[in-house]
Enzyme design. Structure first.
Site, short mmCIF file in Angstrom:
data_model
loop_
_atom_site.label_atom_id
_atom_site.label_comp_id
_atom_site.label_asym_id
_atom_site.label_seq_id
_atom_site.Cartn_x
_atom_site.Cartn_y
_atom_site.Cartn_z
N HIS A 65 0.82 -1.20 0.00
CA HIS A 65 0.00 0.00 0.00
C HIS A 65 0.86 1.26 0.00
O HIS A 65 2.08 1.19 0.23
CB HIS A 65 -0.94 0.02 1.21
CG HIS A 65 -2.14 -0.85 1.06
ND1 HIS A 65 -2.13 -2.19 1.39
CD2 HIS A 65 -3.39 -0.59 0.60
CE1 HIS A 65 -3.32 -2.71 1.14
NE2 HIS A 65 -4.10 -1.76 0.67
N LYS A 117 -0.53 4.86 4.52
CA LYS A 117 -1.44 3.94 5.21
C LYS A 117 -0.95 3.69 6.64
O LYS A 117 0.21 3.40 6.87
CB LYS A 117 -1.54 2.62 4.45
CG LYS A 117 -2.60 1.67 5.02
CD LYS A 117 -2.84 0.51 4.09
CE LYS A 117 -3.85 -0.48 4.67
NZ LYS A 117 -5.17 0.15 4.90
#
Length: 270
Positions: free
Chosen positions: A157, A161
């Site tokens: 990600h 995040k």
């Protein structure tokens, strides 16, 4: 048209949901929220979500106020803590919810479960239709392949995040463990140093972070002389928003209870 409230309209998913819901014939946005102290409170919701043309609806900093316009469903992609507070407010008003927030622990999840005694709630770490199909395929592959393959989950990600591993990776590990007759004690989240050979029951869950990656998840099945890889790559947040809108249409018709995307997509009966 489904009377919808969207929380956190200045966030990545909030603004995406605003755009998609506004362009849909099936939804009408009747409320929009931002956190207390946000500079967008009081502004037109469309402008706050960077949509350009005004919507004629002001952003508020309290979900109760947004629910006053006769909302039928709330779509919430904020944070685990904020989602719990919103779930309580929805339960008090009898309004269905779709929660796409991640980072829930046992306590915050339990609080959502309690709210779902009063209202229907879809709690989904990933609302993408595609990734939820992959989750079902992974469970079936694990069941068919059996114990002869080593199973690993890798997720990637963007650098911003906050939770790790992702809720989707944890869900993948959960369904894989279920198919293989294993439990949470068999999950491995880190390897370092002289740790010895890999155990037969182990399911590894690893995370990478960097750049602007929207989300990638791969399940590896390592066998003797062969390897199977099952991958989902997200290149836009739109698919999360489209899945959330699909979940919203579905949950608004359900009885109180806790549901997930497997229910929404018909993989599990309600």
């Amino acid at each position: 048209m489904l009377r919808t409230v969207i929380t956190g309209v200045t966030g990545r998913m909030g603004s995406t949901l605003m755009r998609l819901a506004r362009s849909s014939r099936d939804f009408t946005i009747v409320g929009a929220t931002a956190r207390q102290g946000s500079p967008v409170v009081g502004l037109d919701a469309a402008l706050a979500a960077r949509m350009g043309e005004p919507l004629g609806l002001a952003v508020v900093d309290n979900l109760d106020r947004a629910l006053e316009a006769g909302a039928q469903v709330v779509i919430d992609f904020t944070s685990a803590e904020a989602s719990v507070a919103h779930a309580r407010q929805c339960a008090a008003k009898g309004v269905a919810m779709v929660i796409g927030s991640t980072g829930f622990n046992a306590d915050t999840r339990h609080q959502v479960v309690e709210c779902a005694r009063s209202i229907p709630v879809v709690l989904a770490p990933n609302t993408s239709v595609g990734v939820n199909v992959v989750i079902q395929m992974a469970a079936e592959l694990a069941r068919v392949l059996g114990q002869g393959f080593d199973v690993e989950v890798l997720e990637t990600h963007h650098r911003m995040k906050k939770d790790s591993p992702s809720g989707t990776a944890l869900r993948l590990a959960e369904v894989l463990a279920g198919s293989l007759g294993r439990n949470s004690e068999d999950l491995t989240f880190a390897r370092r140093g002289w740790i010895g050979p890999r155990s037969e029951r182990e399911i590894g869950v690893q995370a990478l972070r960097g750049g602007d990656v929207v989300g990638e998840h791969t399940v590896f099945f390592f066998g003797e002389g062969e390897r199977i890889e099952l991958t989902h790559r997200a290149t836009s947040r739109d698919q999360f928003g489209k899945g959330a809108l699909r979940a919203a249409e579905w949950v608004a018709r359900q009885r109180p209870g806790l549901y997930d995307m497997a229910n929404v997509l018909g993989f599990q009966r309600t």
